[in-house]
Design a protein around this motif. Structure first.
Motif, PDB file in Angstrom:
ATOM      1  N   MET A   1     -11.170 -48.796  28.826  1.00 42.85           N
ATOM      2  CA  MET A   1     -11.811 -48.189  27.654  1.00 42.85           C
ATOM      3  C   MET A   1     -11.529 -48.990  26.384  1.00 42.85           C
ATOM      4  N   LYS A   2     -10.249 -49.164  26.115  1.00 41.88           N
ATOM      5  CA  LYS A   2      -9.865 -49.927  24.941  1.00 41.88           C
ATOM      6  C   LYS A   2      -9.011 -51.076  25.452  1.00 41.88           C
ATOM      7  N   LYS A   3      -9.237 -52.246  24.914  1.00 39.92           N
ATOM      8  CA  LYS A   3      -8.446 -53.364  25.415  1.00 39.92           C
ATOM      9  C   LYS A   3      -7.040 -53.345  24.816  1.00 39.92           C
ATOM     10  N   GLN A   4      -6.100 -53.688  25.627  1.00 40.66           N
ATOM     11  CA  GLN A   4      -4.702 -53.779  25.180  1.00 40.66           C
ATOM     12  C   GLN A   4      -4.509 -55.214  24.708  1.00 40.66           C
ATOM     13  N   SER A   5      -4.770 -55.418  23.456  1.00 36.76           N
ATOM     14  CA  SER A   5      -4.827 -56.792  22.963  1.00 36.76           C
ATOM     15  C   SER A   5      -3.477 -57.323  22.510  1.00 36.76           C
ATOM     16  N   ILE A   6      -3.347 -58.623  22.578  1.00 34.57           N
ATOM     17  CA  ILE A   6      -2.169 -59.318  22.083  1.00 34.57           C
ATOM     18  C   ILE A   6      -2.594 -60.075  20.849  1.00 34.57           C
ATOM     19  N   ASN A 100       5.084 -47.599  11.652  1.00 33.80           N
ATOM     20  CA  ASN A 100       6.005 -46.489  11.889  1.00 33.80           C
ATOM     21  C   ASN A 100       6.155 -45.586  10.666  1.00 33.80           C
ATOM     22  N   ALA A 101       6.061 -46.178   9.489  1.00 35.85           N
ATOM     23  CA  ALA A 101       6.138 -45.369   8.266  1.00 35.85           C
ATOM     24  C   ALA A 101       4.956 -44.412   8.208  1.00 35.85           C
ATOM     25  N   VAL A 102       3.774 -44.910   8.536  1.00 34.42           N
ATOM     26  CA  VAL A 102       2.571 -44.062   8.525  1.00 34.42           C
ATOM     27  C   VAL A 102       2.685 -42.968   9.589  1.00 34.42           C
ATOM     28  N   LEU A 103       3.155 -43.344  10.763  1.00 35.13           N
ATOM     29  CA  LEU A 103       3.303 -42.357  11.843  1.00 35.13           C
ATOM     30  C   LEU A 103       4.326 -41.288  11.488  1.00 35.13           C
ATOM     31  N   ARG A 104       5.455 -41.717  10.957  1.00 34.79           N
ATOM     32  CA  ARG A 104       6.507 -40.761  10.601  1.00 34.79           C
ATOM     33  C   ARG A 104       6.014 -39.801   9.537  1.00 34.79           C
ATOM     34  N   PHE A 105       5.224 -40.333   8.603  1.00 35.64           N
ATOM     35  CA  PHE A 105       4.725 -39.504   7.514  1.00 35.64           C
ATOM     36  C   PHE A 105       3.952 -38.301   8.051  1.00 35.64           C
ATOM     37  N   SER A 106       3.006 -38.582   8.950  1.00 32.38           N
ATOM     38  CA  SER A 106       2.201 -37.494   9.520  1.00 32.38           C
ATOM     39  C   SER A 106       3.043 -36.571  10.387  1.00 32.38           C
TER      40      SER A 106
ATOM     41  N   THR B   9      -6.309 -49.583  14.051  1.00 36.09           N
ATOM     42  CA  THR B   9      -7.034 -48.795  13.056  1.00 36.09           C
ATOM     43  C   THR B   9      -7.212 -47.334  13.468  1.00 36.09           C
ATOM     44  N   HIS B  10      -7.611 -47.121  14.692  1.00 36.86           N
ATOM     45  CA  HIS B  10      -7.809 -45.759  15.172  1.00 36.86           C
ATOM     46  C   HIS B  10      -6.531 -44.951  15.028  1.00 36.86           C
ATOM     47  N   LEU B  11      -5.444 -45.528  15.496  1.00 35.42           N
ATOM     48  CA  LEU B  11      -4.148 -44.865  15.423  1.00 35.42           C
ATOM     49  C   LEU B  11      -3.827 -44.468  13.993  1.00 35.42           C
ATOM     50  N   LEU B  12      -4.001 -45.396  13.070  1.00 30.91           N
ATOM     51  CA  LEU B  12      -3.649 -45.144  11.676  1.00 30.91           C
ATOM     52  C   LEU B  12      -4.532 -44.067  11.054  1.00 30.91           C
ATOM     53  N   ILE B  13      -5.821 -44.160  11.284  1.00 34.30           N
ATOM     54  CA  ILE B  13      -6.740 -43.178  10.708  1.00 34.30           C
ATOM     55  C   ILE B  13      -6.484 -41.782  11.272  1.00 34.30           C
ATOM     56  N   LEU B  14      -6.390 -41.707  12.586  1.00 29.74           N
ATOM     57  CA  LEU B  14      -6.142 -40.394  13.199  1.00 29.74           C
ATOM     58  C   LEU B  14      -4.808 -39.829  12.741  1.00 29.74           C
ATOM     59  N   SER B  15      -3.851 -40.718  12.571  1.00 33.34           N
ATOM     60  CA  SER B  15      -2.536 -40.285  12.116  1.00 33.34           C
ATOM     61  C   SER B  15      -2.615 -39.693  10.711  1.00 33.34           C
ATOM     62  N   LEU B  16      -3.392 -40.310   9.853  1.00 31.30           N
ATOM     63  CA  LEU B  16      -3.573 -39.774   8.498  1.00 31.30           C
ATOM     64  C   LEU B  16      -4.200 -38.382   8.561  1.00 31.30           C
ATOM     65  N   LEU B  17      -5.240 -38.271   9.372  1.00 31.93           N
ATOM     66  CA  LEU B  17      -5.975 -37.004   9.453  1.00 31.93           C
ATOM     67  C   LEU B  17      -5.185 -35.904  10.160  1.00 31.93           C
ATOM     68  N   LEU B  85      -5.058 -39.358  19.580  1.00 34.69           N
ATOM     69  CA  LEU B  85      -3.933 -39.794  18.751  1.00 34.69           C
ATOM     70  C   LEU B  85      -2.649 -39.888  19.571  1.00 34.69           C
ATOM     71  N   ALA B  86      -2.411 -38.882  20.395  1.00 36.84           N
ATOM     72  CA  ALA B  86      -1.195 -38.871  21.213  1.00 36.84           C
ATOM     73  C   ALA B  86      -1.172 -40.092  22.141  1.00 36.84           C
ATOM     74  N   GLU B  87      -2.329 -40.380  22.726  1.00 34.53           N
ATOM     75  CA  GLU B  87      -2.424 -41.546  23.611  1.00 34.53           C
ATOM     76  C   GLU B  87      -2.179 -42.849  22.860  1.00 34.53           C
ATOM     77  N   GLU B  88      -2.807 -42.949  21.700  1.00 37.16           N
ATOM     78  CA  GLU B  88      -2.699 -44.171  20.901  1.00 37.16           C
ATOM     79  C   GLU B  88      -1.259 -44.385  20.436  1.00 37.16           C
ATOM     80  N   LYS B  89      -0.612 -43.292  20.109  1.00 32.85           N
ATOM     81  CA  LYS B  89       0.778 -43.342  19.663  1.00 32.85           C
ATOM     82  C   LYS B  89       1.644 -43.909  20.791  1.00 32.85           C
ATOM     83  N   GLN B  90       1.408 -43.340  21.958  1.00 33.37           N
ATOM     84  CA  GLN B  90       2.143 -43.775  23.146  1.00 33.37           C
ATOM     85  C   GLN B  90       1.929 -45.273  23.389  1.00 33.37           C
ATOM     86  N   SER B  91       0.668 -45.692  23.297  1.00 29.65           N
ATOM     87  CA  SER B  91       0.388 -47.086  23.615  1.00 29.65           C
ATOM     88  C   SER B  91       0.937 -48.015  22.525  1.00 29.65           C
ATOM     89  N   TRP B  92       1.007 -47.516  21.311  1.00 31.85           N
ATOM     90  CA  TRP B  92       1.663 -48.295  20.257  1.00 31.85           C
ATOM     91  C   TRP B  92       3.145 -48.471  20.583  1.00 31.85           C
TER      92      TRP B  92
END
Lengths: 110, 110
Positions: A1-6, A100-106, B9-17, B85-92
DNA sequence: TGACATACATAGAATATCTATGTATACTAT
DNA sequence: ATAGTATACATAGATATTCTATGTATGTCA
């Protein structure tokens, strides 16, 4: 679905070469091993990047025969390559911290 | 020299919302603020992604007037958006761990 | 009223990575 | 011996992601 990019390919390659000289194929397998198969860099990604790093003077190539007699193209990181690596490392840390700062914030609001 | 890209980007946007409903421009400024200016997402990046998230059903848009009377387009994360979001967080986290594993490996040898 | 910040949007360029393909060598099992 | 598989390097073209540039419009402040 989404590529796991490097996207930090330079960082990863230079980091591998900081430990020891390696040839292309070896970088791919080592990267997979050390990341526990999270990274599976493709030849189509690696070789062009490697040639780019060489052109920029961050790595140097040399031919050397394996025990099998087969020729391999090894890469060695240069002095300026180590400088680049240090910068990339730093910028990875900044990036990592920002995500991580953005994630922690939410998470803090939830 | 090298662009400081935001590929998650998806992770960050969803995290904000996940914290609160926001309108586009606000997401850009909030992202900059919360990341201490590491991220400066461009409109050209944000809006297409936002429309994509909407099409996928991860966010919903609604119009609402600001105190100024000006109309704004707010976005709200959906149930399935939270799943994403949960999935994206995990993959991050997996990605982050893998990069650090590779870096530590070389550092250990140096 | 002119400058600037806010606000949304899209087209096209640039970049990064992948897929597919090609060539060639060495090892292994039948 | 030989067919299949892993190793090894390489490039072309497709896809995905993000940026640059541009356009339109509204509100605020000097």
């Amino acid at each position: 679905m989404k590529k796991q990019s490097i996207e930090h390919t330079h960082l990863l390659i230079l980091s591998l070469l900081a430990g020891e000289d390696m040839y292309g194929y070896q970088m791919i397998t080592e990267l997979a091993r050390r990341s526990q198969n999270v990274f599976s860099m493709k030849e189509g990604t690696l070789y062009p990047v490697l040639h780019g790093l060489e052109k920029q003077g961050y790595v140097e190539a040399y031919q050397q025969a394996a025990e099998s007699g087969r020729m391999r193209k090894y890469y060695r990181i240069t002095r300026s390559g180590r400088g680049c690596l240090a910068e990339e490392k730093q910028s990875w840390e900044v990036y990592e911290g920002a995500v991580n700062a953005v994630l922690r914030f939410s998470a803090g609001l939830a």
